[in-house]
Every structure is written in C-alpha cells, then in structure tokens.
Design an enzyme around this catalytic site. Structure first.
Site, mmCIF file in Angstrom:
data_model
loop_
_atom_site.group_PDB
_atom_site.id
_atom_site.type_symbol
_atom_site.label_atom_id
_atom_site.label_comp_id
_atom_site.label_asym_id
_atom_site.label_seq_id
_atom_site.Cartn_x
_atom_site.Cartn_y
_atom_site.Cartn_z
ATOM 1 N N ASN A 1 0.829 -1.208 0.000
ATOM 2 C CA ASN A 1 0.000 0.000 0.000
ATOM 3 C C ASN A 1 0.860 1.253 0.000
ATOM 4 O O ASN A 1 1.935 1.288 0.590
ATOM 5 C CB ASN A 1 -0.932 0.002 1.210
ATOM 6 N N VAL A 2 0.314 2.288 -0.630
ATOM 7 C CA VAL A 2 1.041 3.550 -0.722
ATOM 8 C C VAL A 2 0.344 4.625 0.106
ATOM 9 O O VAL A 2 0.647 5.804 -0.011
ATOM 10 C CB VAL A 2 1.169 3.987 -2.211
ATOM 11 N N ASP A 3 -0.613 4.198 0.953
ATOM 12 C CA ASP A 3 -1.466 5.163 1.652
ATOM 13 C C ASP A 3 -0.920 5.645 2.997
ATOM 14 O O ASP A 3 -1.471 6.575 3.601
ATOM 15 C CB ASP A 3 -2.887 4.589 1.822
ATOM 16 N N HIS B 1 5.981 -0.640 -2.639
ATOM 17 C CA HIS B 1 5.457 0.047 -3.829
ATOM 18 C C HIS B 1 5.517 1.574 -3.700
ATOM 19 O O HIS B 1 4.869 2.277 -4.475
ATOM 20 C CB HIS B 1 4.021 -0.397 -4.129
ATOM 21 N N CYS C 1 12.047 13.782 -7.814
ATOM 22 C CA CYS C 1 12.375 14.652 -8.934
ATOM 23 C C CYS C 1 12.902 13.819 -10.100
ATOM 24 O O CYS C 1 13.790 12.978 -9.920
ATOM 25 C CB CYS C 1 13.409 15.684 -8.504
ATOM 26 N N CYS D 1 16.883 15.738 -10.544
ATOM 27 C CA CYS D 1 17.966 15.515 -9.572
ATOM 28 C C CYS D 1 17.733 14.300 -8.693
ATOM 29 O O CYS D 1 18.618 13.919 -7.914
ATOM 30 C CB CYS D 1 18.175 16.764 -8.715
ATOM 31 N N GLY E 1 -5.425 -8.985 2.994
ATOM 32 C CA GLY E 1 -6.069 -8.063 2.058
ATOM 33 C C GLY E 1 -5.340 -7.853 0.752
ATOM 34 O O GLY E 1 -5.324 -6.746 0.222
ATOM 35 N N SER F 1 -4.831 -9.552 -3.285
ATOM 36 C CA SER F 1 -5.288 -10.566 -4.242
ATOM 37 C C SER F 1 -4.144 -11.496 -4.641
ATOM 38 O O SER F 1 -4.369 -12.512 -5.281
ATOM 39 C CB SER F 1 -5.863 -9.876 -5.486
HETATM 40 P P1 OAD Z 1 -6.272 -5.827 -5.018
HETATM 41 O O1 OAD Z 1 -7.302 -4.785 -5.332
HETATM 42 O O2 OAD Z 1 -5.720 -6.616 -6.151
HETATM 43 O O3 OAD Z 1 -6.834 -6.865 -3.972
HETATM 44 C C1 OAD Z 1 -7.475 -6.444 -2.789
HETATM 45 C C2 OAD Z 1 -7.791 -7.676 -1.987
HETATM 46 O O4 OAD Z 1 -8.347 -7.260 -0.745
HETATM 47 C C3 OAD Z 1 -8.801 -8.617 -2.625
HETATM 48 O O5 OAD Z 1 -8.308 -9.947 -2.560
HETATM 49 C C4 OAD Z 1 -10.057 -8.453 -1.759
HETATM 50 O O6 OAD Z 1 -10.789 -9.663 -1.641
HETATM 51 C C5 OAD Z 1 -9.445 -8.066 -0.435
HETATM 52 N N1 OAD Z 1 -10.305 -7.274 0.462
HETATM 53 C C6 OAD Z 1 -11.155 -6.263 0.137
HETATM 54 N N2 OAD Z 1 -11.719 -5.737 1.233
HETATM 55 C C7 OAD Z 1 -11.213 -6.430 2.291
HETATM 56 C C8 OAD Z 1 -11.405 -6.361 3.708
HETATM 57 N N3 OAD Z 1 -12.235 -5.475 4.274
HETATM 58 N N4 OAD Z 1 -10.726 -7.250 4.489
HETATM 59 C C9 OAD Z 1 -9.887 -8.157 3.927
HETATM 60 N N5 OAD Z 1 -9.671 -8.266 2.605
HETATM 61 C C10 OAD Z 1 -10.307 -7.413 1.804
HETATM 62 O O7 OAD Z 1 -5.093 -5.070 -4.205
HETATM 63 P P2 OAD Z 1 -3.596 -5.544 -3.947
HETATM 64 O O8 OAD Z 1 -3.500 -6.998 -3.775
HETATM 65 O O9 OAD Z 1 -3.058 -4.658 -2.877
HETATM 66 O O10 OAD Z 1 0.428 -2.009 -7.346
HETATM 67 O O11 OAD Z 1 -2.921 -5.132 -5.314
HETATM 68 C C11 OAD Z 1 -1.563 -5.320 -5.470
HETATM 69 C C12 OAD Z 1 -0.963 -4.229 -6.305
HETATM 70 O O12 OAD Z 1 -1.692 -4.110 -7.527
HETATM 71 C C13 OAD Z 1 -1.063 -2.845 -5.699
HETATM 72 O O13 OAD Z 1 -0.019 -2.572 -4.766
HETATM 73 C C14 OAD Z 1 -0.937 -1.958 -6.896
HETATM 74 C C15 OAD Z 1 -1.887 -2.691 -7.819
HETATM 75 O O14 OAD Z 1 -1.692 -2.527 -9.162
HETATM 76 C C16 OAD Z 1 0.990 -0.945 -7.931
HETATM 77 O O15 OAD Z 1 0.370 0.081 -8.129
HETATM 78 C C17 OAD Z 1 2.425 -1.152 -8.310
#
Ligand code: OAD
Length: 252
Positions: free
Chosen positions: A112-114, A129, A137, A140, A197, A199
C-alpha cells in the site's frame, strides 16, 4: 502441504492461526489494498476498484507519464487528496498491537502507498510500492515528503526545477532494491507470514508468499474472498480484516 481450513470451521481456524502466531519468534506481515478498504479507500481489482475506472497503462506506467504527465498527476492528486479524509481502521491498529508483542521480530511489508500503517503507529514498515505522500524529482532524483499538500498538474522540483513524479512504483518498474531485499530477508527469517487483504496476483510482491513457504514459514491468509494464494496457505480466514485481526489478537 497443509490443507487450508474451510471457513465453516472459522473458530477452529482462528485458533489454529493464533497457535501459529504464538509459536513464532519472528512474524512477517504482507498487506494489500484490502486492509485499507474499511478506512474508505478503494482497492484495485473488482467492482468499483481503481483499475476498473482507469486503465493501468494510462496512469501507472513510465510511458503514460512521458506521454501525459498532467493526466497521471490528476490521478495521483486525487488519490493524495483522499488520504486527508481517511483514518487507520481496527485492522491497522491490530497490527500495531502484534508488533508490540514481537518487537524486533516483526516486519510489516506493505504494497500500500497510503501510509495508514505508519499513521496507526506501526514502526517497522517496508513500503515496497512507494508512498503517495512522497514525490521524486525526475531531474535531480531528490525524494521529498509533501504530505497531502495539493500539488499542481505539473509540479516542479524546488531545487532544480525539473518535473516531479509520485514516488510510487509503476508497472514495468523495479521495486526499490534496498526495501525489497529487506522484505525478502524478513520472509525468509520468519516462522509465520500473515497475508492480509491482497489478491496476490502482482509480482514480485506475491512471490514473497512462496518464498516464505520455501524457507519453512507457515502462512495465514486474511481476506474477504479466496485468492491466488488461498490453496497454498496453512490457514485461510475469510472475512473483513478490521474484524478478524482484532479477533486474532484476543486469542494470542
Ligand atoms: P487488489 O485490489 O488486487 O486486492 C485487494 C484484496 O483485498 C482482494 O483480494 C479483496 O478480496 C481483499 N479485500 C477487500 N476488502 C477487504 C477487507 N475489508 N478485508 C480483507 N480483505 C479485503 O489489491 P492488492 O493486492 O493490494 O500495485 O494489489 C496489489 C498491487 O496491484 C497494488 O499494490 C498496486 C496494484 O496494481 C501498484 O500500483 C504497483
């Protein structure tokens, strides 16, 4: 191989997960967008996800930024503005409590980037990430934390005047090498990896789960749904992380 526990035996699965955590000297955690969903931030995939409203190749690749930096910045400025409106949820807070229990034996690797893990109080956080609050920048190379301050569509470096970019990892880019090697070391050394959380479809991040298993760790997954990782984990806990993680702590 260990069979994942079916969600019908949820209570038993929770107890098994707690036993695995209790039996570990070192714990690593891998989080994804799902842990922040209950704070009000959209995940990437699935209905209403960020990648449903935007084409990845338009907003999250180096080529997109070269072709139309203002469009890319509009996307990231909106995401940065959202940060001002959200707070960590009980899932983030539970991970802080787990860290306090393990102290030096705890590493939190996040896709997460949040910044919500740090806002909750997590200390040993590896942002593989990048971070929405930071800019880099393109001239630089300076990295600066600009918080949630509103930036223009074409923000420029205060030092050299070149165009700034978000300090996040885009598709087709390398992960920051120092942070990534620390993440690999953490999963190789832990006895238990808690995957929350995500995928588990984006590599190399998702490969940390396989690495942990190869190095002998047990793996617990917390997710609303089945994922690419579910079949290979030791315990799968299906439900919202904001409820499951606090429940897990009660059992430790
Ligand atoms: P995804 O959107 O691919 O997956 C989110 C996951 O969270 C899913 O498996 C959902 O079932 C689960 N989920 C949703 N709500 C939930 C909750 N309340 N409790 C538990 N699980 C929950 O997001 P990421 O796996 O983080 O990369 O995606 C990976 C990367 O893909 C991100 O870091 C980003 C994206 O493209 C970059 O931007 C480089």
């Amino acid at each position: 191989m260990h069979d994942p526990v079916d969600s019908s035996g949820f209570d038993e699965a929770l107890e098994r997960a707690a036993r695995l955590v209790r039996a570990s000297q070192r714990l690593a955690v891998l989080t994804g967008a799902g842990i922040s969903a209950e704070s009000g931030l959209a995940t990437f995939r699935g209905a209403g996800g960020l990648w449903e409203g935007h084409r990845v190749e338009d907003v999250a690749t180096p080529r997109a930024f070269e072709a139309d930096p203002a469009l890319v910045w509009r996307f990231y400025n909106l995401r940065r503005a959202n940060l001002a409106k959200v707070l960590p949820n009980p899932g983030h807070h539970a991970l802080v409590q787990i860290e306090q229990r393990f102290q030096d034996g705890f590493t939190l690797v996040t896709q997460n980037v949040d910044g919500l893990h740090q806002a909750a109080g997590s200390l040993n956080v590896l942002e593989i990430h990048g971070a929405l609050r930071r800019v880099r920048c393109t001239g630089c190379g300076r990295v600066e934390d600009r918080g949630v301050e509103a930036l223009s569509e074409l923000p420029s470096c205060r030092h050299c005047g070149a165009l700034l970019r978000p300090d996040v990892v885009w598709f087709e880019e390398m992960l920051p090498p120092g942070v990534w090697s620390q993440a690999e070391r953490a999963v190789q050394r832990c006895q238990c990896l808690l995957v929350v959380g995500t995928s588990a479809v984006v590599y190399p991040a998702a490969g940390l789960i396989d690495q942990a298993r190869r190095w002998g760790a047990r793996v617990i997954e917390v997710n609303l749904a089945m994922t690419e990782a579910t079949a290979s984990v030791d315990v799968a806990l299906h439900g919202p992380s904001g409820t499951i993680l606090p429940d897990l702590i009660k059992r430790l």
